[in-house]
Design a protein around this motif. Structure first.
Motif, short mmCIF file in Angstrom:
data_model
loop_
_atom_site.label_atom_id
_atom_site.label_comp_id
_atom_site.label_asym_id
_atom_site.label_seq_id
_atom_site.Cartn_x
_atom_site.Cartn_y
_atom_site.Cartn_z
N LEU B 19 63.91 19.92 43.37
CA LEU B 19 63.33 18.67 42.55
C LEU B 19 62.51 19.29 41.39
CD1 LEU B 19 62.19 15.56 42.42
CD2 LEU B 19 60.03 16.42 43.21
N SER B 20 62.79 18.64 40.29
CA SER B 20 62.05 19.05 39.16
C SER B 20 61.72 17.59 38.22
CB SER B 20 62.84 19.96 38.15
OG SER B 20 62.12 20.00 36.70
N LEU B 21 60.65 17.13 38.31
CA LEU B 21 60.05 16.21 37.30
C LEU B 21 59.25 16.82 36.20
CD1 LEU B 21 58.53 13.89 40.14
CD2 LEU B 21 61.11 14.03 39.31
N GLU B 22 59.54 16.05 35.06
CA GLU B 22 58.80 16.75 33.95
C GLU B 22 57.64 15.64 33.19
OE1 GLU B 22 61.19 18.73 31.45
OE2 GLU B 22 60.01 18.85 29.75
N CYS B 23 56.79 16.05 32.48
CA CYS B 23 55.60 15.37 31.87
C CYS B 23 55.51 16.00 30.63
CB CYS B 23 54.49 15.04 32.95
SG CYS B 23 53.13 14.27 32.02
N SER B 29 45.96 18.00 21.86
CA SER B 29 46.24 19.46 22.14
C SER B 29 45.18 19.89 23.04
CB SER B 29 45.65 20.35 20.86
OG SER B 29 46.59 20.00 19.66
N ASN B 30 45.70 20.97 24.03
CA ASN B 30 44.68 21.34 25.20
C ASN B 30 44.57 20.40 25.97
OD1 ASN B 30 43.86 23.43 26.80
ND2 ASN B 30 41.56 23.22 25.70
N PRO B 31 45.21 19.36 26.54
CA PRO B 31 44.82 18.24 27.41
C PRO B 31 44.83 19.02 28.80
CG PRO B 31 47.20 18.09 27.01
CD PRO B 31 46.84 19.23 26.36
N VAL B 51 44.14 22.81 33.72
CA VAL B 51 43.11 22.71 32.35
C VAL B 51 43.79 23.62 31.28
CG1 VAL B 51 41.20 22.27 33.85
CG2 VAL B 51 41.79 24.73 33.19
N GLY B 52 45.00 24.33 31.40
CA GLY B 52 45.64 25.14 30.32
C GLY B 52 47.12 25.67 30.70
N ILE B 53 47.48 26.42 29.84
CA ILE B 53 48.85 26.76 30.14
C ILE B 53 48.84 28.02 31.34
CG2 ILE B 53 50.69 28.50 29.18
CD1 ILE B 53 50.07 27.27 26.50
N GLY B 54 49.57 27.88 32.22
CA GLY B 54 49.62 28.82 33.55
C GLY B 54 48.45 28.49 34.32
N GLN B 55 47.57 27.59 34.21
CA GLN B 55 46.33 27.52 35.11
C GLN B 55 46.70 26.27 35.86
OE1 GLN B 55 42.47 28.02 33.08
NE2 GLN B 55 43.52 28.47 31.27
N ILE B 56 46.83 26.16 37.21
CA ILE B 56 47.25 25.35 38.13
C ILE B 56 46.39 25.19 39.21
CG2 ILE B 56 49.23 24.08 39.48
CD1 ILE B 56 49.76 24.35 36.56
N GLN B 70 54.19 25.01 28.63
CA GLN B 70 53.41 24.83 27.43
C GLN B 70 52.30 23.95 27.51
OE1 GLN B 70 56.60 23.75 24.40
NE2 GLN B 70 58.17 24.35 26.06
N ASP B 71 51.49 23.93 26.36
CA ASP B 71 50.41 23.24 26.25
C ASP B 71 50.38 21.80 26.88
OD1 ASP B 71 48.11 22.06 23.84
OD2 ASP B 71 47.64 23.03 25.61
N ARG B 72 51.58 21.28 26.50
CA ARG B 72 51.50 19.66 26.72
C ARG B 72 52.75 19.53 27.62
NH1 ARG B 72 51.21 17.98 20.23
NH2 ARG B 72 52.32 20.18 20.40
N GLN B 73 53.19 20.34 28.34
CA GLN B 73 54.35 20.18 29.23
C GLN B 73 53.76 20.35 30.72
OE1 GLN B 73 57.49 23.00 29.11
NE2 GLN B 73 59.07 21.21 29.56
N PHE B 74 54.19 19.41 31.79
CA PHE B 74 53.59 19.74 32.97
C PHE B 74 54.90 19.36 33.90
CE2 PHE B 74 50.59 21.16 35.93
CZ PHE B 74 50.09 20.22 36.50
N ILE B 75 55.12 20.37 34.98
CA ILE B 75 56.33 19.99 35.53
C ILE B 75 56.05 20.20 37.37
CG2 ILE B 75 58.53 21.15 36.26
CD1 ILE B 75 58.76 22.33 33.28
N LEU B 76 56.53 19.33 38.11
CA LEU B 76 56.44 19.19 39.24
C LEU B 76 57.67 19.57 39.88
CD1 LEU B 76 54.54 18.27 41.71
CD2 LEU B 76 55.47 15.92 41.44
N SER B 77 57.61 20.66 41.01
CA SER B 77 58.85 21.08 41.49
C SER B 77 58.76 21.07 42.92
CB SER B 77 59.16 22.53 40.95
OG SER B 77 59.36 22.46 39.42
N SER B 78 60.03 21.15 43.39
CA SER B 78 60.17 21.61 44.98
C SER B 78 61.43 22.22 45.14
CB SER B 78 60.30 20.36 45.90
OG SER B 78 60.55 20.68 46.99
N LYS B 79 61.56 23.17 45.97
CA LYS B 79 62.91 23.98 46.46
C LYS B 79 63.51 23.08 47.31
CE LYS B 79 60.66 28.59 45.73
NZ LYS B 79 60.41 30.10 46.00
N LYS B 80 62.82 22.40 48.27
CA LYS B 80 63.56 21.61 49.26
C LYS B 80 62.91 20.48 49.50
CE LYS B 80 66.16 25.31 51.78
NZ LYS B 80 66.46 26.00 53.27
#
Lengths: 112, 116
Positions: B19-23, B29-31, B51-56, B70-80
């Motif tokens: 799965l890959s969902l994109e937002c 900036s920096n939301p 709260v920032g790039i690479g910070q989950i 990226q600053d304004r891109q957030f992705i939700l994923s699943s392998k299975k």
């Protein structure tokens, strides 16, 4: 016990009625309170935001917060069929967990 | 003005598929970014926030992961995917850098996921 309790409804009212939607909460750390409106298969839309006890008015909508009773309300005056939606209350504390804590939502139906 | 996009709007996937969902967010900036899941007739459950790039930060252990490349891109994923992953997935943003509870959150249109 859930942190936020909200009657799921459905609540059915005739057009023009005054609607009262309510939430109770148990966490006294909650300081910020929001009401969202969610139409079917859509994302929630922010309606009202308040952080103090008392009333806040915006057009036909009034948000009321009573922190001493841990009780919040949303009043809709002159309700319209277009107000038919699910209304979600949400709240959060000043510090700590960033997430909003949501009620389960009340489904409102305004009959023309 | 700020705009938040999510895609796809609807997705039907078999059990065990990825799965890959994109937002993405425009106009700010920096939301702070959030992924919620909403089960039928229930409130919203926070899955991840950033709260920032690479910070989950993960709120609940599950079959999902999130990334912020990226600053304004957030992705939700699943392998299975599991059957229990079915639901309505909502991305939200709030103004970054504010102290305390001033962060009003604004939601995207959502992705309806059905796992069969």
């Amino acid at each position: 016990q859930k942190e936020v309790e909200q009657d799921p409804g459905p609540l059915s009212v005739p057009e023009g009625a005054i609607v009262s939607l309510n939430c109770t909460y148990s966490n006294s750390a909650f300081q910020y309170f929001m009401w969202y409106r969610q139409y079917s298969r859509k994302g929630p839309e922010l309606l009202m935001y308040t952080y103090s006890s008392g009333n806040k008015e915006d057009g036909r909508f009034t948000a009321q917060v009573d922190k001493s009773s841990k009780y919040i309300s949303l009043f809709i005056r002159d309700s319209q069929p277009s107000d038919s939606a699910t209304y979600l209350c949400a709240m959060r504390s000043y510090t700590g967990r960033r997430a909003l804590t949501f009620g389960s939502g009340t489904r409102l139906q305004v009959q023309p | 003005s700020q705009t938040i996009h999510q895609w796809p709007a609807t997705l039907v996937q078999p059990v065990g598929s990825p799965l890959s969902l994109e937002c993405t967010v425009e106009g700010t900036s920096n939301p702070n970014l959030y992924w919620y899941r909403q089960a039928a007739g229930r409130g919203l459950q926070l899955l991840f926030y950033s709260v920032g790039i690479g910070q989950i930060s993960s709120e609940v252990p599950q079959n999902l992961s999130a990334s912020r490349p990226q600053d304004r891109q957030f992705i939700l994923s699943s392998k299975k995917l599991l059957l229990s992953d079915s639901g309505f997935y909502l991305c939200a943003w709030s103004i970054g850098g504010l102290a305390g509870g001033q962060e009003t959150q604004y939601f995207g249109p959502g992705t309806r996921l059905l796992v069969l």
